[in-house]
Design a protein around this motif. Structure first.
Motif, mmCIF file in Angstrom:
data_model
loop_
_atom_site.group_PDB
_atom_site.id
_atom_site.type_symbol
_atom_site.label_atom_id
_atom_site.label_comp_id
_atom_site.label_asym_id
_atom_site.label_seq_id
_atom_site.Cartn_x
_atom_site.Cartn_y
_atom_site.Cartn_z
ATOM 1 N N LEU A 5 0.842 -1.199 0.000
ATOM 2 C CA LEU A 5 0.000 0.000 0.000
ATOM 3 C C LEU A 5 0.875 1.245 0.000
ATOM 4 O O LEU A 5 0.607 2.212 -0.715
ATOM 5 N N LYS A 6 1.947 1.209 0.762
ATOM 6 C CA LYS A 6 2.861 2.351 0.820
ATOM 7 C C LYS A 6 3.432 2.643 -0.572
ATOM 8 O O LYS A 6 3.497 3.803 -0.986
ATOM 9 N N GLU A 11 3.454 5.997 -5.484
ATOM 10 C CA GLU A 11 3.282 6.098 -6.929
ATOM 11 C C GLU A 11 2.192 7.110 -7.280
ATOM 12 O O GLU A 11 2.351 7.936 -8.185
ATOM 13 N N LYS A 12 1.074 7.053 -6.563
ATOM 14 C CA LYS A 12 -0.036 7.984 -6.805
ATOM 15 C C LYS A 12 0.396 9.425 -6.534
ATOM 16 O O LYS A 12 0.097 10.333 -7.316
ATOM 17 N N LEU A 13 1.098 9.660 -5.430
ATOM 18 C CA LEU A 13 1.549 11.012 -5.099
ATOM 19 C C LEU A 13 2.516 11.542 -6.155
ATOM 20 O O LEU A 13 2.387 12.689 -6.596
ATOM 21 N N ASP A 40 4.440 17.602 1.099
ATOM 22 C CA ASP A 40 4.398 17.312 2.538
ATOM 23 C C ASP A 40 3.878 15.899 2.797
ATOM 24 O O ASP A 40 4.409 15.182 3.651
ATOM 25 N N ASP A 41 2.852 15.499 2.060
ATOM 26 C CA ASP A 41 2.305 14.153 2.230
ATOM 27 C C ASP A 41 3.314 13.100 1.786
ATOM 28 O O ASP A 41 3.442 12.051 2.428
ATOM 29 N N ALA A 59 -3.797 6.861 1.871
ATOM 30 C CA ALA A 59 -4.462 6.028 0.864
ATOM 31 C C ALA A 59 -5.926 6.456 0.716
ATOM 32 O O ALA A 59 -6.442 6.547 -0.392
ATOM 33 N N ALA A 60 -6.581 6.728 1.831
ATOM 34 C CA ALA A 60 -7.977 7.174 1.781
ATOM 35 C C ALA A 60 -8.066 8.583 1.179
ATOM 36 O O ALA A 60 -8.953 8.868 0.382
ATOM 37 N N LYS A 61 -7.136 9.438 1.549
ATOM 38 C CA LYS A 61 -7.146 10.823 1.068
ATOM 39 C C LYS A 61 -6.979 10.892 -0.457
ATOM 40 O O LYS A 61 -7.622 11.708 -1.115
ATOM 41 N N TYR A 62 -6.146 10.023 -1.006
ATOM 42 C CA TYR A 62 -5.853 10.049 -2.437
ATOM 43 C C TYR A 62 -6.503 8.910 -3.200
ATOM 44 O O TYR A 62 -6.179 8.649 -4.342
#
Length: 65
Positions: A5-6, A11-13, A40-41, A59-62
């Motif tokens: 998940l990390k 990758e998403k960020l 920052d995230d 993960a929930a935020k993005y």
């Protein structure tokens, strides 16, 4: 082996930062607040241990499955 998940959140960020036209370490006057928040995230994610709740939060935020 599936990505953690990390790894998926990182990758998403990074993808979001690239799509928004910035780099994670670009700081300066007049920077886009969204890029600063993404940076920052990403920094918080990089400091998190594998079982840290911040990973689930990001993960929930993005919206990372």
């Amino acid at each position: 082996m599936a990505e953690s998940l990390k790894d998926r959140v990182r990758e998403k960020l990074l993808r979001q930062i690239a799509e928004d036209g910035g780099h994670p370490s670009e700081r300066g006057e007049g920077n886009d607040p969204r890029l600063v928040a993404l940076d920052d995230d990403l920094a918080a994610l990089d400091e998190a241990l594998d079982d840290d709740p911040v990973i689930e939060h990001l993960a929930a935020k993005y919206w990372v499955p």
